[in-house]
Structure formats: C-alpha cells, structure tokens
Design an enzyme around this catalytic site. Structure first.
Site, PDB file in Angstrom:
ATOM      1  N   ASP A 199      -4.408  -4.566  -8.646  1.00  0.00           N
ATOM      2  CA  ASP A 199      -4.632  -4.145  -7.420  1.00  0.00           C
ATOM      3  C   ASP A 199      -4.902  -2.737  -7.747  1.00  0.00           C
ATOM      4  OD1 ASP A 199      -5.093  -3.998  -4.801  1.00  0.00           O
ATOM      5  OD2 ASP A 199      -3.440  -5.323  -4.245  1.00  0.00           O
TER       6      ASP A 199
ATOM      7  N   HIS B  36       0.926  -1.172  -0.087  1.00  0.00           N
ATOM      8  CA  HIS B  36      -0.024   0.124   0.071  1.00  0.00           C
ATOM      9  C   HIS B  36       0.911   1.325  -0.031  1.00  0.00           C
ATOM     10  CE1 HIS B  36      -3.118  -2.997   1.627  1.00  0.00           C
ATOM     11  NE2 HIS B  36      -3.886  -2.264   0.904  1.00  0.00           N
TER      12      HIS B  36
END
Length: 325
Positions: free
Chosen positions: A256, A185
């Site tokens: 993603d 992330h």
C-alpha cells in the site's frame, strides 16, 4: 524516442493532465514500473486517453497505468464514466437474490474495466476483499458484505467481469482491514485477534481467490499483534509464509502507499521500501510525495527479483470479451 527498459519495482504518480519534463525524467528511471492516477489527473475521457498514451509511449514494455476505481466514494473518474455504486449494494442484493447479485457483480466489473481500458488505464486496485465488521469507517460500504463467503463469491464474479473487460485485478487489503476502527491513511491500526479468527473470516476470500483468480494482492498497513509485530505489508510471515506459502499465491504483491500514516513506523521512505521488499512485496507505491519518490530513485537499491517481469506481465491488459448478459 521510446526507451527499452524493464519495469521496475516502484509505482509513482504525476501532478496533472500532461507530463512535465521532470515527470518524464522520473518515469524513465529504471526503478519505476508504473504510474497511479488520481482525480486531479482527469478532466475528460479524451484528455485521460492522451495522458495514458503519453505515459505508455515513454518506454517498452510500457509503464502500466493504474487507478483506485472501486465504485462508490472511491471512483477517481466521474464525468463521462458510468457511476459504479458502492460494493455494499451487491452484498445487500445477495441477501435475497444470490444469482442476481453475482450477475450484477460481473456486469459492473466488465463496465469498470472496459471503460478504463478504452482510455488506456491498464488496471484498477480492486476488488476490496475486506469483511465489514461495522467497525471501520474507511472500509465501510467499500466492503461487499459482512459475510466472508458472500465477499468471496461476489468478488469472484466481479473479477470475472474485470477479466472479460480486459483488466487484471488487485485484491486488497490482505489479510483484512475491516475489523480495525483506525484509519491506516493517518495512523497504524492494531488488530489483536488470534490467527483462528482471521482464518475463519477475513482470510476466507483471499484463500478462495488467491491461487485461482487474483492477479495481484495489496497488504494492509495493519499490525495483527497476536501474530506478528510488524504491519502485514512489512511482514514476511504474512507475505511469504501465508500468502505465498499457505495460499499458493504467485501473482504480484503491491505495497500500500508508503506515504500513509500506517507505514511510517517502518522508518523513512527508503527504510520503508527496504522493509516492504524484504518482507515480500514485489512493487512499492509512493503517492502524492514527489520528493520521497525522487529520494528513492537516488538512494534506494532494490533487491534482485527474478520473478518481477513475469508478475508485472500478468497486470498487462488483455482482450475485451462481450459484456456479460
């Protein structure tokens, strides 16, 4: 009036519990194919049902509505939904009660799917197929087990429950995020293991489920440096040679989120979308960044993908079967 538009290769998010005018315009763009919801989009089951109905009514075929609803710390909707425990609890039970763990996985899959479907959510980005090597805090107890065969078997039972509950599944994070300590992330993790190590562990659940049960797959923003210089989601080796070729997967491949730190090495958001689709992603996600989503809608020219409509169709909801015993 509902507009007839094929689903495009972009999934975006919305800000609140109802659509504003700018969001309706964005969702009517032909490049958009779906919407992902977050905790901010939820107050009550009734309000969620109203939001999903509003999204579905915009287009035909309807935009498909997704959420990250795995259980444990990744469950976006809480009040009014059954608490789904961390997937690790299934792996712990597996150690002493294989049949009971599998039955519980199917039951949890059915519960998760049927409750989301009752409020108009079409699919969840689950199951996590990563192996827990004890190194990744961002994966941690989201992983079913540290045993590849247990992950494969429990995920298979969970998917049976999801399907019975009316919902398609998305296996993630191909080919495996569990060995790296870095959080994709915020940064780009590098896994330096050889291919043989991945084949003997991380890839076992994907190999077991790819051709038989998985409706969609999401690759990791992780570089496997002994194998390819690009992260898996931007690597034609991983997506075309291994996933499509070696594992014979023919479902939908989602990137993603392209706003994650692990994706930034591929360039700006348009370059990231180009790199992901060139590598083999069918659909890209852009979350929590409306400006980047709008930039894609103006500047991005997605490549033709004749298989996209059929692959999107696999993600549509299905009839709900009775709850597993």
């Amino acid at each position: 009036m509902t507009r007839a538009l094929a689903r495009g290769p972009l999934v975006v998010d919305v800000a609140g519990i109802a659509l504003d005018a700018a969001e309706r315009e964005r969702l009517l763009h032909p490049t958009v194919g779906g919407v992902i919801l977050f905790a901010r989009n939820y107050t009550t089951p009734a309000a969620l049902a109203a939001l999903t109905a509003e999204i579905h009514a915009l287009r035909t075929p309807p935009l498909l509505v997704a959420v990250d609803h795995e259980g444990g710390r990744v469950q976006r909707f809480r009040e009014g939904f059954t608490p789904i425990p961390p997937m690790r609890t299934l792996g712990m039970r597996w150690e002493t009660d294989v049949a009971g763990a599998a039955a519980e996985a199917a039951r949890l899959g059915w519960t998760l799917a049927s409750e989301l479907r009752a409020q108009g959510v079409d699919y969840s980005f689950t199951p996590v197929l990563d192996i827990d090597f004890g190194r990744s805090a961002v994966i941690g107890d989201r992983a079913l087990s540290d045993r590849p065969n247990a992950v494969a078997a429990l995920a298979s039972a969970l998917i049976d429950g999801l399907h019975a509950g009316g919902m398609a599944c998305v296996g993630k994070h191909f080919p495996g995020h569990g060995f790296v300590a870095a959080d994709s992330h915020v940064e780009l993790p590098v896994d330096a293991r050889p291919l043989s190590a991945l084949l003997g562990a991380d890839l076992v659940p994907f190999a077991a489920l790819a051709a038989r049960q998985l409706d969609a797959v999401m690759p990791a923003h992780v570089v496997y440096s002994a194998i390819d210089s690009g992260a898996a989601g931007f690597s034609s080796y991983w997506l075309r040679d291994v996933l499509r070729g070696r594992l014979a997967f023919d479902g939908l491949v989602f990137s993603d989120d392209l706003t994650m730190g692990g994706a930034t090495a591929a360039g700006d958001v348009v370059a990231r979308a180009d790199a992901a689709t060139r590598a083999g992603c069918d659909v890209v996600l852009v979350c929590n960044d409306a400006a980047s989503a709008d930039r894609l809608l103006v500047q991005w020219r997605p490549p033709a993908n004749p298989a996209l409509a059929a692959r999107w169709q696999r993600m549509e909801p299905r009839a709900t079967a009775p709850r597993p015993a």
